[in-house]
Design an enzyme around this catalytic site. Structure first.
Site, PDB file in Angstrom:
ATOM      1  N   ASP A 275      51.469  42.135  42.946  1.00  0.00           N
ATOM      2  CA  ASP A 275      50.175  42.228  43.153  1.00  0.00           C
ATOM      3  C   ASP A 275      49.561  40.942  43.920  1.00  0.00           C
ATOM      4  OD1 ASP A 275      50.503  40.517  40.921  1.00  0.00           O
ATOM      5  OD2 ASP A 275      49.480  41.818  39.576  1.00  0.00           O
TER       6      ASP A 275
ATOM      7  N   ASN B 143      44.304  42.104  27.652  1.00  0.00           N
ATOM      8  CA  ASN B 143      43.912  43.388  27.561  1.00  0.00           C
ATOM      9  C   ASN B 143      44.846  44.473  27.707  1.00  0.00           C
ATOM     10  OD1 ASN B 143      44.205  43.470  30.464  1.00  0.00           O
ATOM     11  ND2 ASN B 143      42.083  43.777  30.992  1.00  0.00           N
TER      12      ASN B 143
ATOM     13  N   HIS C 284      46.866  44.845  30.441  1.00  0.00           N
ATOM     14  CA  HIS C 284      47.279  45.296  31.858  1.00  0.00           C
ATOM     15  C   HIS C 284      48.537  44.879  32.002  1.00  0.00           C
ATOM     16  CE1 HIS C 284      45.322  41.494  33.779  1.00  0.00           C
ATOM     17  NE2 HIS C 284      46.738  41.033  33.653  1.00  0.00           N
TER      18      HIS C 284
ATOM     19  N   GLU D 246      44.448  47.877  35.238  1.00  0.00           N
ATOM     20  CA  GLU D 246      43.545  47.589  33.926  1.00  0.00           C
ATOM     21  C   GLU D 246      43.322  48.928  33.120  1.00  0.00           C
ATOM     22  OE1 GLU D 246      42.846  44.545  33.773  1.00  0.00           O
ATOM     23  OE2 GLU D 246      41.798  43.552  35.121  1.00  0.00           O
TER      24      GLU D 246
HETATM   25  C1  F6R Z   1      50.638  38.957  37.665  1.00  0.00           C
HETATM   26  C2  F6R Z   1      50.374  40.013  37.110  1.00  0.00           C
HETATM   27  C3  F6R Z   1      49.643  39.989  35.736  1.00  0.00           C
HETATM   28  C4  F6R Z   1      50.102  39.064  34.777  1.00  0.00           C
HETATM   29  C5  F6R Z   1      49.068  38.891  33.525  1.00  0.00           C
HETATM   30  C6  F6R Z   1      49.541  37.848  32.660  1.00  0.00           C
HETATM   31  O1  F6R Z   1      51.289  39.227  38.896  1.00  0.00           O
HETATM   32  O2  F6R Z   1      50.945  41.082  37.413  1.00  0.00           O
HETATM   33  O3  F6R Z   1      49.566  41.229  35.060  1.00  0.00           O
HETATM   34  O4  F6R Z   1      51.302  39.225  34.465  1.00  0.00           O
HETATM   35  O5  F6R Z   1      47.740  38.847  33.854  1.00  0.00           O
HETATM   36  O6  F6R Z   1      49.358  36.718  33.451  1.00  0.00           O
HETATM   37  P1  F6R Z   1      49.586  35.224  32.707  1.00  0.00           P
HETATM   38  O7  F6R Z   1      51.046  35.293  32.972  1.00  0.00           O
HETATM   39  O8  F6R Z   1      49.020  34.165  33.507  1.00  0.00           O
HETATM   40  O9  F6R Z   1      49.115  35.162  31.122  1.00  0.00           O
END
Ligand code: F6R
Length: 241
Positions: free
Chosen positions: A67, A136, A138, A143
């Site tokens: 992403d 959450n 995702h 989401e």
């Molecule tokens: C990032 C991504 C997100 C993160 C998630 C956890 O490329 O796809 O889904 O993996 O938001 O983020 P952290 O690791 O910062 O807790």
């Protein structure tokens, strides 16, 4: 679903990096799916060590990132392009031509997203996908919602994600409200998936996921229960809270 509960973040990062190393050694032309965020940083540090110390070779590896924020320049310190260069690509012998990250500034998002999925297919599909997980539930930026997109698409970030990610920005107002993300279908097409989670903040969502009873679009990570080859690597804090 395989589960590894490691004693701490350092061990988790080593175990994850070892899996990536084994897969690269088995198949030097591997296509990796990569994540950004805090969780995989330790794994990337270990991979850099493996490259510098043991000659782990990335010269034929191809990567696709999950992403990118919409509207952010590649050179912006909070862009995922910047993150990947700083955390991994600048320190290993990967050919930049073989690294793909969604373009958050595309002028024609619909066409671009379709092309991103087509390019993954053209390169033979993702062999190993690394994932983090949002508080959450995702995965990538899919989401919780009534429906989830199958293919790569532009999505609105939820308030909880905007708040969680505001730690990287000077103020919450600077966090982009939309992102371009691989879809759930794109992710589930990967041959192998490794999901990483560490820290107390992830304990609630990990508990829900590990129940393994139901899939729900309200818990996007539960879609992984449909995949035949998923490994979850977490630390004690993410396991026990
Ligand atoms: C990032 C991504 C997100 C993160 C998630 C956890 O490329 O796809 O889904 O993996 O938001 O983020 P952290 O690791 O910062 O807790």
């Amino acid at each position: 679903m395989k589960l590894y509960v490691e004693k701490d973040y350092e061990k988790l990062s080593k175990v994850a990096a070892n899996i990536v190393r084994e897969e690269i050694e088995k198949n030097p032309n591997i296509v990796l799916g990569l994540a950004t965020g805090s969780t995989p940083e330790g794994m990337y540090r270990e991979l850099i060590k493996m490259h510098k110390g043991e000659g782990l070779d990335f010269s034929k590896v191809t990567t696709f990132n999950l992403d990118e924020y919409v509207g952010i320049d590649e050179g912006h310190p909070n862009s995922y392009h910047y993150f990947m260069k700083e955390m991994l690509f600048n320190h290993i012998n990967i050919d930049f031509k073989n690294t793909f990250i969604p373009d958050g500034k595309t002028k024609d998002p619909e066409k671009y997203c379709k092309k991103y999925d087509e390019l993954i297919e053209k390169k033979g599909g993702i062999d190993l996908q690394i994932l983090g997980i949002g508080e959450n539930g995702h995965i990538a930026f899919n989401e919780p919602d009534e429906t989830l997109n199958l293919g790569t698409s532009i999505v609105n970030l939820t308030q909880s994600t905007i708040e969680a990610n505001s730690r990287f920005f000077d103020s919450i107002d600077e966090v982009p409200k939309t992102a371009i993300t691989m879809g759930i279908g794109t992710i589930l097409k990967a041959k192998k998936i490794v999901l990483l989670a560490n820290g107390k903040k992830k304990a609630k969502v990990i508990k829900e996921l590990l129940k393994g009873e139901k899939i729900s679009t309200k818990l996007p990570a539960s879609m992984l229960l449909l995949h035949p080859n998923v490994t979850i690597i977490i630390d004690q804090e993410a396991y026990n809270g």
